[in-house]
Motif scaffolding. Structure first.
Motif, PDB file in Angstrom:
ATOM      1  N   GLY A 176       0.605  -1.247  -0.077  1.00  0.00           N
ATOM      2  CA  GLY A 176      -0.010   0.203  -0.016  1.00  0.00           C
ATOM      3  C   GLY A 176       0.702   1.279  -0.001  1.00  0.00           C
ATOM      4  N   LYS A 177       2.112   1.309  -0.086  1.00  0.00           N
ATOM      5  CA  LYS A 177       3.051   2.261   0.080  1.00  0.00           C
ATOM      6  C   LYS A 177       3.814   2.569  -1.151  1.00  0.00           C
ATOM      7  N   ASP A 178       4.469   1.421  -1.513  1.00  0.00           N
ATOM      8  CA  ASP A 178       5.571   1.443  -2.588  1.00  0.00           C
ATOM      9  C   ASP A 178       5.365   0.135  -3.521  1.00  0.00           C
ATOM     10  N   LEU A 179       6.179   0.010  -4.479  1.00  0.00           N
ATOM     11  CA  LEU A 179       6.009  -1.110  -5.373  1.00  0.00           C
ATOM     12  C   LEU A 179       7.250  -2.254  -5.278  1.00  0.00           C
ATOM     13  N   THR A 180       7.549  -2.405  -3.819  1.00  0.00           N
ATOM     14  CA  THR A 180       8.352  -3.498  -3.299  1.00  0.00           C
ATOM     15  C   THR A 180       7.636  -4.683  -3.768  1.00  0.00           C
ATOM     16  N   GLY A 181       8.331  -5.572  -4.329  1.00  0.00           N
ATOM     17  CA  GLY A 181       7.855  -6.825  -4.819  1.00  0.00           C
ATOM     18  C   GLY A 181       7.366  -7.090  -6.287  1.00  0.00           C
ATOM     19  N   TRP A 182       7.580  -5.655  -6.488  1.00  0.00           N
ATOM     20  CA  TRP A 182       6.948  -5.682  -8.190  1.00  0.00           C
ATOM     21  C   TRP A 182       7.885  -5.320  -9.296  1.00  0.00           C
ATOM     22  N   PRO A 331       1.509 -22.728 -14.216  1.00  0.00           N
ATOM     23  CA  PRO A 331       1.930 -21.871 -13.018  1.00  0.00           C
ATOM     24  C   PRO A 331       2.759 -20.562 -13.743  1.00  0.00           C
ATOM     25  N   GLY A 332       2.183 -19.264 -13.030  1.00  0.00           N
ATOM     26  CA  GLY A 332       2.776 -18.229 -13.470  1.00  0.00           C
ATOM     27  C   GLY A 332       2.279 -16.999 -12.531  1.00  0.00           C
ATOM     28  N   THR A 333       2.974 -15.791 -12.781  1.00  0.00           N
ATOM     29  CA  THR A 333       2.845 -14.532 -11.589  1.00  0.00           C
ATOM     30  C   THR A 333       1.584 -14.101 -12.178  1.00  0.00           C
ATOM     31  N   ILE A 334       1.189 -12.668 -11.636  1.00  0.00           N
ATOM     32  CA  ILE A 334       0.122 -11.828 -11.865  1.00  0.00           C
ATOM     33  C   ILE A 334       0.851 -10.575 -12.369  1.00  0.00           C
ATOM     34  N   ALA A 335       0.039  -9.926 -13.160  1.00  0.00           N
ATOM     35  CA  ALA A 335       0.380  -8.438 -13.580  1.00  0.00           C
ATOM     36  C   ALA A 335      -0.488  -7.592 -13.925  1.00  0.00           C
TER      37      ALA A 335
END
Length: 355
Positions: A176-182, A331-335
């Protein structure tokens, strides 16, 4: 002498009143169709800035996007096209008042499409603006006049997302604050965090933001993904599942769940894009819509506002979507998708449960 002076004053007053009555209306403002959810009205928005002797009309995504015209019938010229070896064309436009109507006549010469012309007439009726449009046909005649009614739009800020508690067994993917992990593909500046949400608004070409964090090693197949999505007026976006990072272009792997209530693309929010396409509109622009996407085995299920709208099971002989053969369950990630410079979509309360 007094009587003569009085008569002159009365005559002057009558002339001033007559001139005031004949003064053209002020068309200034940003105008949108009365039925903003129709998605197909063109132009879908325009802004008029009117001065005493000129008018500027800005139409997003038009070519040219903005044109300033003298209100004397004087010609205004603009060059369009000509990129990547294409032939440039010249647009010549004139604007004049015909009574209370502002009439803009345009002619195109050069370019690949050949000569053409168009006529637009703008008029006010109360708080509504009417736009009458017609274009030339190959034989030189004009199309029937098409009439669209517009209303003035006052910009409003994007609403803050709802506050939610992460359910038992679920893991939050966004702090909710930054794009850490993205991780963003082309043009990372197309994504920002505002009011506890990821906001997508393309800078340049389309871009995508991929989850690249530790949850499930960002490779989900059997999962329950919950989030809130929002689309602003005429915006197009989406949530990809079972995909993988791709530095340029639209992801070739995985499936897109559409986020779009009023864009010209009629495939609406909740669609499993180009697999199960929906035309219903489950919500309205600037509304946070709860979305749930479940992957289980060879089935993908999509719910909006707690109601299932798609349940699709991949056939054993599934060749992939017609436009992308690589779209198969795995299997895969989300975007999240940042579709274009005009589209603004947002994503919040992103959490997943792995099965």
């Amino acid at each position: 002498m007094k009587r003569a002076t009085l008569m002159v004053m009365l005559a002057t007053s009558v002339m001033m009143i007559a001139r005031a009555a004949q003064a053209p209306p002020n068309l200034s403002g940003t105008w949108r169709p009365q039925n903003a959810m129709s998605g197909q009205v063109n132009p879908f928005e325009f802004t008029i800035t009117q001065a005493a002797d000129s008018v500027t009309i800005r139409t997003p995504l038009n070519n040219p996007e903005s044109v300033t015209l003298k209100l004397t019938g004087e010609e205004s010229r603009a060059q369009i096209g000509g990129g990547q070896g294409g032939a440039a064309a010249t647009v010549t436009s004139r604007a004049l008042w015909e009574g209370s109507k502002l009439v803009v006549a345009s002619a195109v010469t050069g370019g690949r499409g050949g000569p053409g012309s168009a006529r637009q007439a703008y008029s006010l009726s109360g708080d509504a603006l009417t736009l009458e449009m017609s274009n030339s046909l190959p034989d030189g005649s004009m199309t029937p006049v098409r009439t669209v009614t517009y209303v003035k739009y006052t910009p409003v800020p994007m609403p803050a997302p709802p506050t939610r508690t992460v359910e038992s067994g679920f893991e939050s993917l966004f702090n909710g604050k930054d794009l850490t992990g993205w991780k963003a593909s082309a043009n990372p500046e197309s994504f920002k965090v505002a009011s506890g949400a990821i906001v997508a608004n393309a800078v340049g070409q389309p871009s995508h933001l991929f989850y690249d964090g530790p949850a499930g090693s960002h490779a989900f197949q059997d999962f329950d993904l919950r989030l809130d999505v929002l689309a602003r007026y005429r915006s197009n976006g989406g949530v990809y599942v079972m995909t993988e990072f791709q530095p340029q272009g639209f992801p070739g792997k995985g499936f897109e769940i559409q986020v779009n209530n009023s864009h010209s693309d009629r495939i609406r929010t909740g669609s499993l894009y180009h697999v199960v396409d929906l035309s219903n509109i489950p919500g309205k622009d600037d509304e946070w819509i709860p979305m749930e996407i479940k992957g289980q085995g060879n089935t993908i299920a999509i719910s909006l506002k707690g109601q299932e709208v798609v349940r699709w099971t991949q056939p054993a002989d599934w060749p992939g979507a017609y436009d992308t053969p690589g779209r198969k369950i795995g299997p895969g990630t989300i975007a999240f998708q940042s579709h274009d410079a005009y589209s603004m979509t947002a994503y919040a309360n992103i959490r997943v449960k792995l099965n």
